[in-house]
Design a protein around this motif. Sequence first.
Motif, PDB file in Angstrom:
ATOM      1  N   THR A 155       2.445 -35.513 -33.521  1.00  0.00           N
ATOM      2  CA  THR A 155       3.000 -35.067 -31.927  1.00  0.00           C
ATOM      3  C   THR A 155       4.192 -34.201 -32.453  1.00  0.00           C
ATOM      4  OG1 THR A 155       2.918 -37.611 -32.325  1.00  0.00           O
ATOM      5  CG2 THR A 155       3.823 -36.809 -30.473  1.00  0.00           C
ATOM      6  N   GLN A 156       4.886 -34.258 -33.654  1.00  0.00           N
ATOM      7  CA  GLN A 156       6.726 -34.478 -33.525  1.00  0.00           C
ATOM      8  C   GLN A 156       6.739 -32.696 -34.268  1.00  0.00           C
ATOM      9  OE1 GLN A 156       8.407 -36.323 -36.557  1.00  0.00           O
ATOM     10  NE2 GLN A 156      10.290 -35.087 -36.873  1.00  0.00           N
ATOM     11  N   HIS A 157       5.825 -32.368 -34.680  1.00  0.00           N
ATOM     12  CA  HIS A 157       5.206 -30.927 -35.491  1.00  0.00           C
ATOM     13  C   HIS A 157       3.821 -30.055 -35.112  1.00  0.00           C
ATOM     14  CE1 HIS A 157       9.097 -32.332 -38.587  1.00  0.00           C
ATOM     15  NE2 HIS A 157       7.852 -33.367 -38.893  1.00  0.00           N
ATOM     16  N   ALA A 158       2.222 -30.397 -34.235  1.00  0.00           N
ATOM     17  CA  ALA A 158       1.447 -29.998 -34.772  1.00  0.00           C
ATOM     18  C   ALA A 158       1.728 -28.486 -33.870  1.00  0.00           C
ATOM     19  CB  ALA A 158       0.952 -30.526 -34.334  1.00  0.00           C
ATOM     20  N   ALA A 159       2.965 -28.470 -32.750  1.00  0.00           N
ATOM     21  CA  ALA A 159       3.160 -27.752 -30.936  1.00  0.00           C
ATOM     22  C   ALA A 159       3.586 -26.904 -31.932  1.00  0.00           C
ATOM     23  CB  ALA A 159       3.043 -28.409 -30.260  1.00  0.00           C
ATOM     24  N   GLN A 160       4.516 -26.537 -33.308  1.00  0.00           N
ATOM     25  CA  GLN A 160       5.421 -25.338 -34.091  1.00  0.00           C
ATOM     26  C   GLN A 160       4.782 -24.804 -34.947  1.00  0.00           C
ATOM     27  OE1 GLN A 160       8.000 -28.401 -34.628  1.00  0.00           O
ATOM     28  NE2 GLN A 160       7.987 -29.408 -32.755  1.00  0.00           N
ATOM     29  N   LEU A 161       4.127 -25.260 -35.623  1.00  0.00           N
ATOM     30  CA  LEU A 161       3.455 -24.994 -36.840  1.00  0.00           C
ATOM     31  C   LEU A 161       2.205 -24.801 -36.416  1.00  0.00           C
ATOM     32  CD1 LEU A 161       4.495 -27.308 -39.163  1.00  0.00           C
ATOM     33  CD2 LEU A 161       5.603 -25.892 -39.074  1.00  0.00           C
ATOM     34  N   ALA A 162       1.042 -25.553 -35.934  1.00  0.00           N
ATOM     35  CA  ALA A 162      -0.442 -24.285 -35.669  1.00  0.00           C
ATOM     36  C   ALA A 162      -1.035 -23.992 -34.315  1.00  0.00           C
ATOM     37  CB  ALA A 162      -1.266 -25.621 -35.871  1.00  0.00           C
ATOM     38  N   ASP A 163      -1.358 -22.961 -34.103  1.00  0.00           N
ATOM     39  CA  ASP A 163      -1.518 -22.547 -33.289  1.00  0.00           C
ATOM     40  C   ASP A 163      -1.945 -23.388 -31.916  1.00  0.00           C
ATOM     41  OD1 ASP A 163      -0.980 -19.564 -33.629  1.00  0.00           O
ATOM     42  OD2 ASP A 163      -2.584 -19.809 -34.620  1.00  0.00           O
ATOM     43  N   ARG A 164      -3.312 -24.861 -32.618  1.00  0.00           N
ATOM     44  CA  ARG A 164      -3.890 -25.702 -31.649  1.00  0.00           C
ATOM     45  C   ARG A 164      -4.265 -26.494 -32.474  1.00  0.00           C
ATOM     46  NH1 ARG A 164      -9.009 -26.180 -30.328  1.00  0.00           N
ATOM     47  NH2 ARG A 164      -9.470 -24.230 -32.226  1.00  0.00           N
ATOM     48  N   CYS A 165      -4.539 -27.764 -31.774  1.00  0.00           N
ATOM     49  CA  CYS A 165      -4.599 -28.611 -32.903  1.00  0.00           C
ATOM     50  C   CYS A 165      -5.172 -30.058 -31.965  1.00  0.00           C
ATOM     51  CB  CYS A 165      -2.935 -29.906 -32.949  1.00  0.00           C
ATOM     52  SG  CYS A 165      -3.462 -31.470 -33.380  1.00  0.00           S
ATOM     53  N   GLU A 166      -5.926 -30.908 -32.655  1.00  0.00           N
ATOM     54  CA  GLU A 166      -7.134 -31.264 -32.365  1.00  0.00           C
ATOM     55  C   GLU A 166      -7.191 -32.445 -32.527  1.00  0.00           C
ATOM     56  OE1 GLU A 166     -11.222 -29.665 -31.163  1.00  0.00           O
ATOM     57  OE2 GLU A 166     -10.015 -28.126 -30.544  1.00  0.00           O
ATOM     58  N   ASN A 167      -7.795 -33.998 -32.310  1.00  0.00           N
ATOM     59  CA  ASN A 167      -7.611 -34.429 -32.927  1.00  0.00           C
ATOM     60  C   ASN A 167      -9.505 -35.621 -33.155  1.00  0.00           C
ATOM     61  OD1 ASN A 167      -6.970 -37.624 -31.685  1.00  0.00           O
ATOM     62  ND2 ASN A 167      -7.034 -37.804 -33.781  1.00  0.00           N
ATOM     63  N   THR A 168      -9.733 -36.317 -34.254  1.00  0.00           N
ATOM     64  CA  THR A 168     -10.549 -37.353 -33.698  1.00  0.00           C
ATOM     65  C   THR A 168     -10.904 -38.697 -34.958  1.00  0.00           C
ATOM     66  OG1 THR A 168     -11.999 -35.501 -34.087  1.00  0.00           O
ATOM     67  CG2 THR A 168     -13.247 -37.419 -34.220  1.00  0.00           C
ATOM     68  N   GLY A 169     -10.372 -39.518 -33.935  1.00  0.00           N
ATOM     69  CA  GLY A 169      -9.720 -40.376 -34.751  1.00  0.00           C
ATOM     70  C   GLY A 169      -8.685 -40.476 -35.825  1.00  0.00           C
ATOM     71  N   GLU A 170      -8.357 -40.966 -37.332  1.00  0.00           N
ATOM     72  CA  GLU A 170      -6.915 -40.997 -37.736  1.00  0.00           C
ATOM     73  C   GLU A 170      -6.998 -38.869 -38.118  1.00  0.00           C
ATOM     74  OE1 GLU A 170      -7.875 -43.591 -40.383  1.00  0.00           O
ATOM     75  OE2 GLU A 170      -7.087 -45.254 -38.711  1.00  0.00           O
ATOM     76  N   THR A 171      -7.887 -38.145 -37.647  1.00  0.00           N
ATOM     77  CA  THR A 171      -8.116 -36.799 -38.441  1.00  0.00           C
ATOM     78  C   THR A 171      -7.341 -35.966 -37.710  1.00  0.00           C
ATOM     79  OG1 THR A 171      -9.800 -37.555 -40.235  1.00  0.00           O
ATOM     80  CG2 THR A 171      -8.676 -35.273 -39.755  1.00  0.00           C
ATOM     81  N   TYR A 172      -6.548 -35.080 -37.984  1.00  0.00           N
ATOM     82  CA  TYR A 172      -5.733 -33.964 -37.076  1.00  0.00           C
ATOM     83  C   TYR A 172      -6.589 -33.201 -37.629  1.00  0.00           C
ATOM     84  CZ  TYR A 172      -3.436 -37.839 -34.340  1.00  0.00           C
ATOM     85  OH  TYR A 172      -3.388 -38.945 -34.078  1.00  0.00           O
ATOM     86  N   PHE A 173      -6.782 -32.165 -36.298  1.00  0.00           N
ATOM     87  CA  PHE A 173      -7.289 -30.593 -37.064  1.00  0.00           C
ATOM     88  C   PHE A 173      -6.693 -29.280 -36.425  1.00  0.00           C
ATOM     89  CE2 PHE A 173     -11.556 -31.846 -38.749  1.00  0.00           C
ATOM     90  CZ  PHE A 173     -11.186 -32.721 -38.574  1.00  0.00           C
ATOM     91  N   LEU A 174      -5.664 -29.122 -37.360  1.00  0.00           N
ATOM     92  CA  LEU A 174      -4.279 -28.042 -36.946  1.00  0.00           C
ATOM     93  C   LEU A 174      -5.385 -26.767 -37.325  1.00  0.00           C
ATOM     94  CD1 LEU A 174      -3.160 -30.545 -38.083  1.00  0.00           C
ATOM     95  CD2 LEU A 174      -1.233 -29.412 -37.134  1.00  0.00           C
ATOM     96  N   TYR A 175      -5.501 -25.728 -36.310  1.00  0.00           N
ATOM     97  CA  TYR A 175      -6.008 -24.482 -36.111  1.00  0.00           C
ATOM     98  C   TYR A 175      -4.851 -23.287 -36.620  1.00  0.00           C
ATOM     99  CZ  TYR A 175     -10.757 -26.694 -35.174  1.00  0.00           C
ATOM    100  OH  TYR A 175     -11.423 -27.696 -35.551  1.00  0.00           O
ATOM    101  N   SER A 176      -4.974 -22.692 -37.295  1.00  0.00           N
ATOM    102  CA  SER A 176      -3.395 -21.285 -37.347  1.00  0.00           C
ATOM    103  C   SER A 176      -4.135 -20.310 -38.095  1.00  0.00           C
ATOM    104  CB  SER A 176      -2.475 -22.195 -37.831  1.00  0.00           C
ATOM    105  OG  SER A 176      -1.737 -21.066 -38.504  1.00  0.00           O
ATOM    106  N   ARG A 177      -3.545 -19.011 -37.461  1.00  0.00           N
ATOM    107  CA  ARG A 177      -3.835 -17.442 -37.798  1.00  0.00           C
ATOM    108  C   ARG A 177      -3.464 -17.777 -39.964  1.00  0.00           C
ATOM    109  NH1 ARG A 177      -5.025 -16.363 -32.543  1.00  0.00           N
ATOM    110  NH2 ARG A 177      -2.694 -16.841 -31.867  1.00  0.00           N
ATOM    111  N   ASP A 178      -2.185 -18.238 -39.634  1.00  0.00           N
ATOM    112  CA  ASP A 178      -1.171 -18.453 -41.137  1.00  0.00           C
ATOM    113  C   ASP A 178      -0.855 -19.696 -41.392  1.00  0.00           C
ATOM    114  OD1 ASP A 178       0.506 -18.065 -43.216  1.00  0.00           O
ATOM    115  OD2 ASP A 178       1.755 -16.660 -42.134  1.00  0.00           O
ATOM    116  N   PRO A 179      -1.111 -20.157 -42.068  1.00  0.00           N
ATOM    117  CA  PRO A 179      -0.440 -21.668 -42.343  1.00  0.00           C
ATOM    118  C   PRO A 179       0.523 -22.162 -43.123  1.00  0.00           C
ATOM    119  CG  PRO A 179      -2.752 -21.705 -43.136  1.00  0.00           C
ATOM    120  CD  PRO A 179      -2.236 -20.220 -42.916  1.00  0.00           C
TER     121      PRO A 179
END
Lengths: 260, 303
Positions: free
Chosen positions: B243-267
């Motif tokens: 909730t705190q970091h995903a929006a700034q650090l990744a292009d897109r964030c998805e969630n399934t259960g306890e796992t967060y998938f952060l999609y990025s061009r440059d991670p």
Amino acid sequence: MNSQWAIPQLSWRFRHIWQRNSLVWRKLAIPSMLGNLADPLLYMLGLGYGLGRMLETVDGISYIGFLASGIICSSTMMSASFETMYSGFSRMHIQKTWETLLNAPLTLDDVVLGELIWAASKSFLSGCAVLIVATALGLVPSWLAVIVLPVILLTGLAFSSLGLIMTALSPSYDFFMYYFTLGVTPMMLLCGVFFPLEQLPLFAQQLAQCLPLTHAVSLVRPLVHGMVPTHYFLNIAVLSLYTVIGFYLALACTRRRLLQ
Amino acid sequence: MPALTLSGLRKSYAGKEVLRGLDLSIYRGECFGLLGPNGAGKTTTLRLCLGLTTPDSGNITVLDQAIPMFARQTRIRIGVVPQFDSLDPDFSIRENLLIFGRYFDIPDAMLNSRIPDLLEFAGLSNRGDAGIRSLSGGMKRRLSLARALINDPELIFLDEPTTGLDPQARHIIWERLRQLLKMGKTLLLTTHFMEEAERLCQRIAIIDHGTLIAVGEPQALIGQHIEPQVVEVFGDGAAAWATQHAAQLADRCENTGETYFLYSRDPAALIVELERSKTLRFLHRRASLEDVFLKLTGRELRD
């Protein structure tokens, strides 16, 4: 073309289904034949000799001689019903044999026709087996009994058609019990297998005239004793109608079940 | 000419539209993967292509023949590996091949000359007389595949060919399918395994709710639909961290259960941030076809 009520497309391709089923049967032919023969013979010999002692004659012949011609027909009916329902359902639903056939260049019309002819062939053997045993026991006095052979085949076709309708409608094996309880057993008792139709109340006699087994018995019994059946044209027509209309209904129900 | 063309294909069962205008072309000699969640219309599509059911509307052409009009004749040139093994339990392995071949009106002499090669292909050369009940799941599937080749088909349909197999058995099936492609066969397979589709298929289509939602080469689809890098974040405090970091650090964030998938061009920055955490765990990988599939069809369960 796949429409449920389309005219059946009959083709010699049905022989592939017939051949497949006969190859499976051949692996177990002897136990299967003996199993099929045991039940009708127990009825014929048990009731024929046991009950026959108490009766002088029935319609002018010995009771066991009277019974033998009925058992030829009921054995054919039983064999056709078991083959189309229990074995047929297994091939259609459990083993997916029909699905395999449909993935090859065969159609559902070929499959249902093949099953019909196969079950009729198998029930023909059952009826013939009883006829042969009855002949060996001296219960078949006339050579006219040779004409019983095509009658057995027609009887097998009629009951195979009816069985295939049940198979097409059945959700599980349990469903077939209804057909046996409501169809097969009443026919055994109403259609002149064990005693002459005339013993029944009039309404039951009239009901029996609508049932295919009555017409099979009406053909076989006189032929076995060297007489021409009185209403043979009617008898043949009823059995043929059950075959043709039954096959068409069976095919339509199977199409609805498998091709939708 | 394509090996198979579908246009505007529609089909309803009991008032429910299973296919809603499906368009698809499959080229000769390619392995084409049909992907979609359960109930997306994959098996219905195969049944329609075989002429086992008629479409409500739309056109089907398979090997230049109109289906269902010429379905029976066309099936002579098609092989089918069904989803559930339908081998004949009353026959031996060899008899299964022989008797299936007879359904095609192939003479016994020709069948008997083909069967040794097919047994070898299935890895069952010395077991021709064994019964079906003695075979493992992988052997049965190989035999199903060999049976589908008895008529030397140009086009082969495979409905989930490796579902239920262990990894060893799966790799053998994949290797056999590649052999078939080398022989110039056209393959159409449905699968739930994205890895399978990515390895085998030249092109794939993703269908959902009875329509085509993406089609192309696996790598092209990944490039086209999704960011190239994925970081999966899980462990204690993953939700708060996301909730705190995903929006700034990744292009897109998805969630399934306890796992967060952060999609990025440059991670790079994302990974530096994650490495500072004592409790979070993460997995950095390249985006795969599965990510594309989940993005396009959603993450909710399809039962």
